[in-house]
Write a protein that holds these residues in place. Structure first.
Motif, PDB file in Angstrom:
ATOM      1  N   ARG A 207      36.266  26.155  41.016  1.00  0.00           N
ATOM      2  CA  ARG A 207      36.079  27.321  40.171  1.00  0.00           C
ATOM      3  C   ARG A 207      37.378  27.451  39.342  1.00  0.00           C
ATOM      4  N   CYS A 240      28.209  24.989  37.347  1.00  0.00           N
ATOM      5  CA  CYS A 240      27.702  26.364  38.039  1.00  0.00           C
ATOM      6  C   CYS A 240      27.495  25.852  39.535  1.00  0.00           C
ATOM      7  N   GLY A 244      29.612  26.626  42.853  1.00  0.00           N
ATOM      8  CA  GLY A 244      29.221  27.853  43.427  1.00  0.00           C
ATOM      9  C   GLY A 244      29.392  29.149  42.769  1.00  0.00           C
ATOM     10  N   ASP A 246      28.335  32.540  41.040  1.00  0.00           N
ATOM     11  CA  ASP A 246      27.493  33.647  41.218  1.00  0.00           C
ATOM     12  C   ASP A 246      26.451  33.849  40.050  1.00  0.00           C
ATOM     13  N   ARG A 247      25.387  34.340  40.263  1.00  0.00           N
ATOM     14  CA  ARG A 247      24.328  34.635  39.149  1.00  0.00           C
ATOM     15  C   ARG A 247      24.886  35.450  37.981  1.00  0.00           C
ATOM     16  N   GLU A 248      25.626  36.656  38.281  1.00  0.00           N
ATOM     17  CA  GLU A 248      26.274  37.281  37.138  1.00  0.00           C
ATOM     18  C   GLU A 248      27.255  36.418  36.226  1.00  0.00           C
ATOM     19  N   ARG A 250      27.048  32.959  35.932  1.00  0.00           N
ATOM     20  CA  ARG A 250      26.276  32.331  35.248  1.00  0.00           C
ATOM     21  C   ARG A 250      25.461  32.911  34.063  1.00  0.00           C
ATOM     22  N   GLN A 280      19.082  35.109  35.247  1.00  0.00           N
ATOM     23  CA  GLN A 280      20.322  35.297  36.341  1.00  0.00           C
ATOM     24  C   GLN A 280      20.482  36.599  36.404  1.00  0.00           C
ATOM     25  N   ASN A 281      20.592  37.676  35.209  1.00  0.00           N
ATOM     26  CA  ASN A 281      21.005  38.787  35.328  1.00  0.00           C
ATOM     27  C   ASN A 281      20.243  39.686  34.236  1.00  0.00           C
TER      28      ASN A 281
END
Length: 286
Positions: A207, A240, A244, A246-248, A250, A280-281
């Protein structure tokens, strides 16, 4: 009303630097806050004119003309914009009419060209054009031993004669289509395929490494090194799953890469990245 004014003011500044899409979005935001903001309506018409959104631009400017007093400078400017948009609409209609007339003159028949397709679709056109003797007529039988045959429809408006015509021009009907042909189909790999040749060439291991690469991409963008910025965001996007994210996070990466793609006129890839960001968001208004 105050928010509407701010959006409209920023849209005006965006128009001055040819950032048409952002200006259009700001005008829409201004009108959502205050539907009576006629300046925002006029500025959106200007942006839509530049974006080629003729119908939307005509609808906006038509409403503007009803609100500005006749004879005023604003009314004159809006009238000129309407004339420009109407001219573009007529040109588009004339183009369609010409295409329809050309199709009708063929008596309902379409000229078909059968070409041999190699395993690499991008290499097929050069091989076709350099070997005229291999280009069969529509009535020629298919040769045995080929893995597959590709049938390319040649329109009546093409200038080249059928035997000498390579299949690729028939496919590349627009700049957006051409971009999509050299790019990979998915939003995740579209920009990386064009820039790096592979979606797995710059996988990041952690990360922290991803955040560092994201910062590098932002700095490259600020320095107007847009291709470098695209490569950095592509590395982040490809990594990504591995780290790991998160969707936000990405969604932000896709949106950032889309912004860089817009700067180098890679419209189709930018559109795909924006769609990926919203998947994703959905709240990602940028």
């Amino acid at each position: 009303e105050g928010r509407s004014t701010l959006y409209s003011n920023r849209a005006f500044a965006l128009l001055k630097v040819s950032r048409w899409q952002e200006a259009s979005e700001d005008c829409s935001a201004a009108l959502s806050q205050n539907p009576e903001n006629v300046k925002a309506l006029y500025r959106r018409a200007q942006a839509r004119n530049e974006l080629g959104e003729i119908e939307g631009g005509l609808a906006d400017v038509s409403e503007v003309l009803q609100r500005f007093p006749a004879g005023s400078e604003q009314h004159k400017a809006a009238k000129e914009l309407e004339t420009t948009l109407q001219g573009k609409a007529k040109a588009a209609s004339a183009t369609k009419a010409t295409a329809a007339s050309s199709s009708a003159s063929s008596g309902g028949f379409k000229r078909m060209e059968i070409v041999e397709a190699s395993d690499s679709e991008e290499e097929a056109p050069p091989a076709k054009s350099s070997s005229p003797a291999k280009a069969p007529s529509p009535a020629a039988p298919a040769a045995a031993g080929f893995k597959r045959m590709e049938i390319v429809e040649a329109s009546d408006s093409e200038e080249e004669a059928p035997p000498a015509k390579a299949p690729s021009p028939a496919k590349a009907s627009s700049p957006a289509t051409a971009a999509s042909q050299v790019a990979a189909p998915s939003p995740t790999t579209s920009a990386s395929s064009a820039a790096n040749g592979s979606s797995t060439s710059h996988l990041l291991s952690s990360r922290a490494a991803l955040e560092e690469m994201k910062t590098k991409g932002n700095r490259a963008f600020a320095a107007k090194k847009f291709e470098e910025s695209i490569e950095c965001f592509t590395s982040c996007i490809d990594s990504c799953e591995r780290v790991g994210l998160d969707r936000e996070g990405r969604s932000t990466l896709y949106s950032n890469r889309a912004f860089a793609l817009l700067k180098v006129s890679r419209w189709q890839e930018a559109s795909e990245d924006c769609s990926a960001a919203l998947s994703q968001n959905p709240e990602n208004v940028k």
